[in-house]
Design a protein around this motif. Structure first.
Motif, PDB file in Angstrom:
ATOM      1  N   GLN A 257      39.978  -4.170  58.752  1.00  0.00           N
ATOM      2  CA  GLN A 257      40.447  -5.520  59.071  1.00  0.00           C
ATOM      3  C   GLN A 257      40.778  -6.324  57.820  1.00  0.00           C
ATOM      4  O   GLN A 257      41.566  -7.271  57.884  1.00  0.00           O
ATOM      5  CB  GLN A 257      39.401  -6.250  59.918  1.00  0.00           C
ATOM      6  CG  GLN A 257      39.204  -5.640  61.300  1.00  0.00           C
ATOM      7  CD  GLN A 257      38.117  -6.345  62.099  1.00  0.00           C
ATOM      8  OE1 GLN A 257      37.529  -7.337  61.654  1.00  0.00           O
ATOM      9  NE2 GLN A 257      37.835  -5.837  63.290  1.00  0.00           N
ATOM     10  N   VAL A 258      40.171  -5.951  56.686  1.00  0.00           N
ATOM     11  CA  VAL A 258      40.474  -6.689  55.457  1.00  0.00           C
ATOM     12  C   VAL A 258      41.924  -6.484  55.035  1.00  0.00           C
ATOM     13  O   VAL A 258      42.467  -7.266  54.252  1.00  0.00           O
ATOM     14  CB  VAL A 258      39.525  -6.282  54.306  1.00  0.00           C
ATOM     15  CG1 VAL A 258      38.092  -6.667  54.633  1.00  0.00           C
ATOM     16  CG2 VAL A 258      39.631  -4.792  54.013  1.00  0.00           C
ATOM     17  N   LEU A 259      42.570  -5.439  55.574  1.00  0.00           N
ATOM     18  CA  LEU A 259      43.975  -5.210  55.249  1.00  0.00           C
ATOM     19  C   LEU A 259      44.880  -6.251  55.906  1.00  0.00           C
ATOM     20  O   LEU A 259      46.012  -6.454  55.460  1.00  0.00           O
ATOM     21  CB  LEU A 259      44.405  -3.814  55.702  1.00  0.00           C
ATOM     22  CG  LEU A 259      43.708  -2.625  55.022  1.00  0.00           C
ATOM     23  CD1 LEU A 259      44.184  -1.318  55.630  1.00  0.00           C
ATOM     24  CD2 LEU A 259      43.983  -2.634  53.521  1.00  0.00           C
ATOM     25  N   ASP A 260      44.378  -6.908  56.951  1.00  0.00           N
ATOM     26  CA  ASP A 260      45.204  -7.897  57.645  1.00  0.00           C
ATOM     27  C   ASP A 260      45.623  -9.030  56.711  1.00  0.00           C
ATOM     28  O   ASP A 260      46.706  -9.593  56.862  1.00  0.00           O
ATOM     29  CB  ASP A 260      44.449  -8.478  58.843  1.00  0.00           C
ATOM     30  CG  ASP A 260      44.161  -7.421  59.905  1.00  0.00           C
ATOM     31  OD1 ASP A 260      44.827  -6.368  59.877  1.00  0.00           O
ATOM     32  OD2 ASP A 260      43.270  -7.657  60.739  1.00  0.00           O
ATOM     33  N   GLY A 261      44.767  -9.347  55.749  1.00  0.00           N
ATOM     34  CA  GLY A 261      45.094 -10.418  54.814  1.00  0.00           C
ATOM     35  C   GLY A 261      46.148 -10.037  53.789  1.00  0.00           C
ATOM     36  O   GLY A 261      46.569 -10.873  53.002  1.00  0.00           O
ATOM     37  N   LEU A 262      46.569  -8.782  53.799  1.00  0.00           N
ATOM     38  CA  LEU A 262      47.586  -8.331  52.849  1.00  0.00           C
ATOM     39  C   LEU A 262      48.971  -8.283  53.460  1.00  0.00           C
ATOM     40  O   LEU A 262      49.905  -7.774  52.848  1.00  0.00           O
ATOM     41  CB  LEU A 262      47.227  -6.926  52.329  1.00  0.00           C
ATOM     42  CG  LEU A 262      45.927  -6.784  51.546  1.00  0.00           C
ATOM     43  CD1 LEU A 262      45.740  -5.333  51.121  1.00  0.00           C
ATOM     44  CD2 LEU A 262      45.917  -7.687  50.326  1.00  0.00           C
ATOM     45  N   ASP A 265      56.141  -8.498  53.536  1.00  0.00           N
ATOM     46  CA  ASP A 265      57.262  -7.564  53.639  1.00  0.00           C
ATOM     47  C   ASP A 265      57.309  -6.560  52.497  1.00  0.00           C
ATOM     48  O   ASP A 265      58.147  -5.661  52.499  1.00  0.00           O
ATOM     49  CB  ASP A 265      58.579  -8.324  53.739  1.00  0.00           C
ATOM     50  CG  ASP A 265      58.831  -9.238  52.539  1.00  0.00           C
ATOM     51  OD1 ASP A 265      58.038  -9.196  51.573  1.00  0.00           O
ATOM     52  OD2 ASP A 265      59.822  -9.985  52.558  1.00  0.00           O
ATOM     53  N   ARG A 266      56.393  -6.705  51.536  1.00  0.00           N
ATOM     54  CA  ARG A 266      56.342  -5.725  50.447  1.00  0.00           C
ATOM     55  C   ARG A 266      55.191  -4.736  50.615  1.00  0.00           C
ATOM     56  O   ARG A 266      54.917  -3.944  49.713  1.00  0.00           O
ATOM     57  CB  ARG A 266      56.227  -6.424  49.093  1.00  0.00           C
ATOM     58  CG  ARG A 266      57.510  -7.148  48.686  1.00  0.00           C
ATOM     59  CD  ARG A 266      57.528  -7.452  47.201  1.00  0.00           C
ATOM     60  NE  ARG A 266      56.608  -8.510  46.828  1.00  0.00           N
ATOM     61  CZ  ARG A 266      55.769  -8.449  45.802  1.00  0.00           C
ATOM     62  NH1 ARG A 266      55.701  -7.348  45.064  1.00  0.00           N
ATOM     63  NH2 ARG A 266      54.981  -9.473  45.523  1.00  0.00           N
ATOM     64  N   LEU A 267      54.498  -4.777  51.754  1.00  0.00           N
ATOM     65  CA  LEU A 267      53.363  -3.891  51.969  1.00  0.00           C
ATOM     66  C   LEU A 267      53.468  -3.196  53.312  1.00  0.00           C
ATOM     67  O   LEU A 267      53.838  -3.802  54.320  1.00  0.00           O
ATOM     68  CB  LEU A 267      52.053  -4.675  51.903  1.00  0.00           C
ATOM     69  CG  LEU A 267      50.797  -3.844  52.244  1.00  0.00           C
ATOM     70  CD1 LEU A 267      49.729  -3.992  51.189  1.00  0.00           C
ATOM     71  CD2 LEU A 267      50.247  -4.253  53.615  1.00  0.00           C
ATOM     72  N   SER A 268      53.127  -1.909  53.316  1.00  0.00           N
ATOM     73  CA  SER A 268      52.950  -1.176  54.566  1.00  0.00           C
ATOM     74  C   SER A 268      51.638  -0.421  54.462  1.00  0.00           C
ATOM     75  O   SER A 268      51.285   0.087  53.390  1.00  0.00           O
ATOM     76  CB  SER A 268      54.109  -0.207  54.813  1.00  0.00           C
ATOM     77  OG  SER A 268      54.175   0.775  53.794  1.00  0.00           O
ATOM     78  N   SER A 269      50.877  -0.379  55.553  1.00  0.00           N
ATOM     79  CA  SER A 269      49.567   0.267  55.510  1.00  0.00           C
ATOM     80  C   SER A 269      49.431   1.297  56.612  1.00  0.00           C
ATOM     81  O   SER A 269      49.999   1.146  57.696  1.00  0.00           O
ATOM     82  CB  SER A 269      48.451  -0.779  55.617  1.00  0.00           C
ATOM     83  OG  SER A 269      48.528  -1.478  56.836  1.00  0.00           O
ATOM     84  N   THR A 270      48.656   2.333  56.321  1.00  0.00           N
ATOM     85  CA  THR A 270      48.390   3.408  57.266  1.00  0.00           C
ATOM     86  C   THR A 270      46.898   3.698  57.247  1.00  0.00           C
ATOM     87  O   THR A 270      46.319   3.902  56.174  1.00  0.00           O
ATOM     88  CB  THR A 270      49.152   4.691  56.886  1.00  0.00           C
ATOM     89  OG1 THR A 270      50.550   4.415  56.853  1.00  0.00           O
ATOM     90  CG2 THR A 270      48.874   5.809  57.886  1.00  0.00           C
ATOM     91  N   VAL A 271      46.283   3.707  58.407  1.00  0.00           N
ATOM     92  CA  VAL A 271      44.876   4.066  58.540  1.00  0.00           C
ATOM     93  C   VAL A 271      44.799   5.483  59.098  1.00  0.00           C
ATOM     94  O   VAL A 271      45.494   5.818  60.060  1.00  0.00           O
ATOM     95  CB  VAL A 271      44.131   3.087  59.465  1.00  0.00           C
ATOM     96  CG1 VAL A 271      42.685   3.525  59.654  1.00  0.00           C
ATOM     97  CG2 VAL A 271      44.194   1.675  58.891  1.00  0.00           C
ATOM     98  N   VAL A 272      43.955   6.302  58.477  1.00  0.00           N
ATOM     99  CA  VAL A 272      43.823   7.709  58.865  1.00  0.00           C
ATOM    100  C   VAL A 272      42.387   7.972  59.278  1.00  0.00           C
ATOM    101  O   VAL A 272      41.453   7.676  58.518  1.00  0.00           O
ATOM    102  CB  VAL A 272      44.217   8.647  57.707  1.00  0.00           C
ATOM    103  CG1 VAL A 272      44.180  10.096  58.165  1.00  0.00           C
ATOM    104  CG2 VAL A 272      45.597   8.288  57.172  1.00  0.00           C
ATOM    105  N   LEU A 273      42.196   8.520  60.459  1.00  0.00           N
ATOM    106  CA  LEU A 273      40.866   8.821  60.986  1.00  0.00           C
ATOM    107  C   LEU A 273      40.608  10.319  60.835  1.00  0.00           C
ATOM    108  O   LEU A 273      41.383  11.136  61.321  1.00  0.00           O
ATOM    109  CB  LEU A 273      40.796   8.424  62.458  1.00  0.00           C
ATOM    110  CG  LEU A 273      39.430   8.386  63.121  1.00  0.00           C
ATOM    111  CD1 LEU A 273      38.563   7.299  62.510  1.00  0.00           C
ATOM    112  CD2 LEU A 273      39.591   8.131  64.619  1.00  0.00           C
TER     113      LEU A 273
END
Length: 339
Positions: A257-262, A265-273
């Protein structure tokens, strides 16, 4: 403490000399405060990067069983600079390198715990504050000395430096770990906490315009957050950030959830389980994080600058993908080893 409260002189055979004043500094920390490029990584006895030979003099060894030395090293008379404290003038043999000189001189100071926030069942964010400004580079770490424990613990900052003196850390509770147990169970809001830093080589570089890839496993999330925040805080910047965060089970997803603050348009995030078999409701990416990085970015990985932090097996796997399989230049790869 240095014998009789005296300052001791440490000479590097064939090189420079520096002073170790009375106090609690190790040979390594005194060298870095003096601007000497003594090789090191974790600073707490785990990696072995700060091995040296004692040529003359006498040392106090703080952690005789430190895993950074093998039995073969000990038989050959090797020592760890981060676990050695001279008790008199001495001469050591080690090959220094300017790349190990600190970009920000580390300072030991007293912090106070401002807040503790749970992110997942075994990870929390700790916010501390010092009276001076928080001076470090994104991606670096500091040494904390939790009350009631012996020795330092290395934790990376997750925030950005600032005049407010705030340092934030994301800490995982280690089963049987005295340091993390003290932080979670003993240290209370308002308590004093000795802090020494910053340290570390895997800090954000601004000498090129390559896009950034951040790869975080577990509590390795902290320095990658700082790196990403540093890139995105550059108002005139054009560099993009690809952020990969690996967690084990769905119970660990709270930390993401801390990624939500990032968001931007210059960021893309991927979570891997990595353990989806017990979590059938998960519809995102699964597997090991290094595999997802390769799947998403290959074949031209050399167009990126890579920063990564996490458990040793993850760090090793990422290195193999980048350096062996895709020939990413070493100068585009940044990480600090923790054990």
């Amino acid at each position: 403490m240095s014998a009789a409260g005296q300052t001791h002189r440490v000479a590097i055979e064939g090189g420079v000399s520096f002073d170790l004043p009375p106090g609690e500094d190790t040979l390594l920390r005194a060298a870095l405060r003096a601007g000497v490029g003594l090789p090191h990584e974790c600073s707490v006895g785990g990696c072995g990067a700060c091995r040296f030979e004692l040529v003359a003099g006498e040392l106090q060894t703080l952690w005789p069983q430190a895993p950074g030395l093998s039995e073969r090293d000990r038989k050959r008379g090797k020592h760890l600079a981060c676990q050695s404290r001279p008790v008199g003038d001495c001469t050591i043999r080690v090959r220094c390198d300017d790349s190990y000189r600190p970009v920000v001189a580390p300072v030991r100071q007293t912090a106070r715990l401002l807040a503790r926030r749970a992110l997942s069942p075994d990870m929390s964010e700790f916010t501390v504050q010092v009276s001076a400004g928080a001076t470090f580079r994104p991606g670096q770490y500091a040494l904390l000395y939790p009350l009631g424990t012996v020795g330092a613990r290395a934790y990376s900052m997750s925030n950005l430096p600032g005049a407010d003196g705030v340092w934030q850390f994301i800490v995982r509770r280690v089963p049987g770990g005295a340091g993390s147990a003290a932080l979670f169970d003993t240290v209370a809001v308002g308590d004093a906490l000795p802090l020494d830093g910053p340290y570390g080589h895997a800090h954000l570089r601004d000498d090129n315009d390559r896009d950034i890839v951040c790869i975080a496993g577990g509590s390795g999330l902290a320095p990658m957050l700082s790196i990403a925040r540093g890139v995105l805080a550059q108002a005139a910047g054009t560099r993009r950030v690809r952020f990969f965060h690996g967690v084990r089970t769905q119970a660990d997803l709270g930390s993401t959830q801390v990624l939500d603050g990032l968001a931007g348009d210059r960021l893309s995030s991927t979570v891997v389980l990595s353990s989806p078999e017990a979590q059938p409701a998960w519809t995102g990416r699964t597997g090991f994080i290094h595999e997802e990085v390769e799947r998403a970015l290959a074949p031209d990985l050399a167009r990126f600058e890579f920063y990564f932090a996490g458990p040793p097996p993850m760090v090793q796997a990422v290195q193999e993908v980048l350096m062996l399989r895709h020939r990413v230049p070493f100068e585009q790869i940044h990480f600090d080893r923790f054990f």
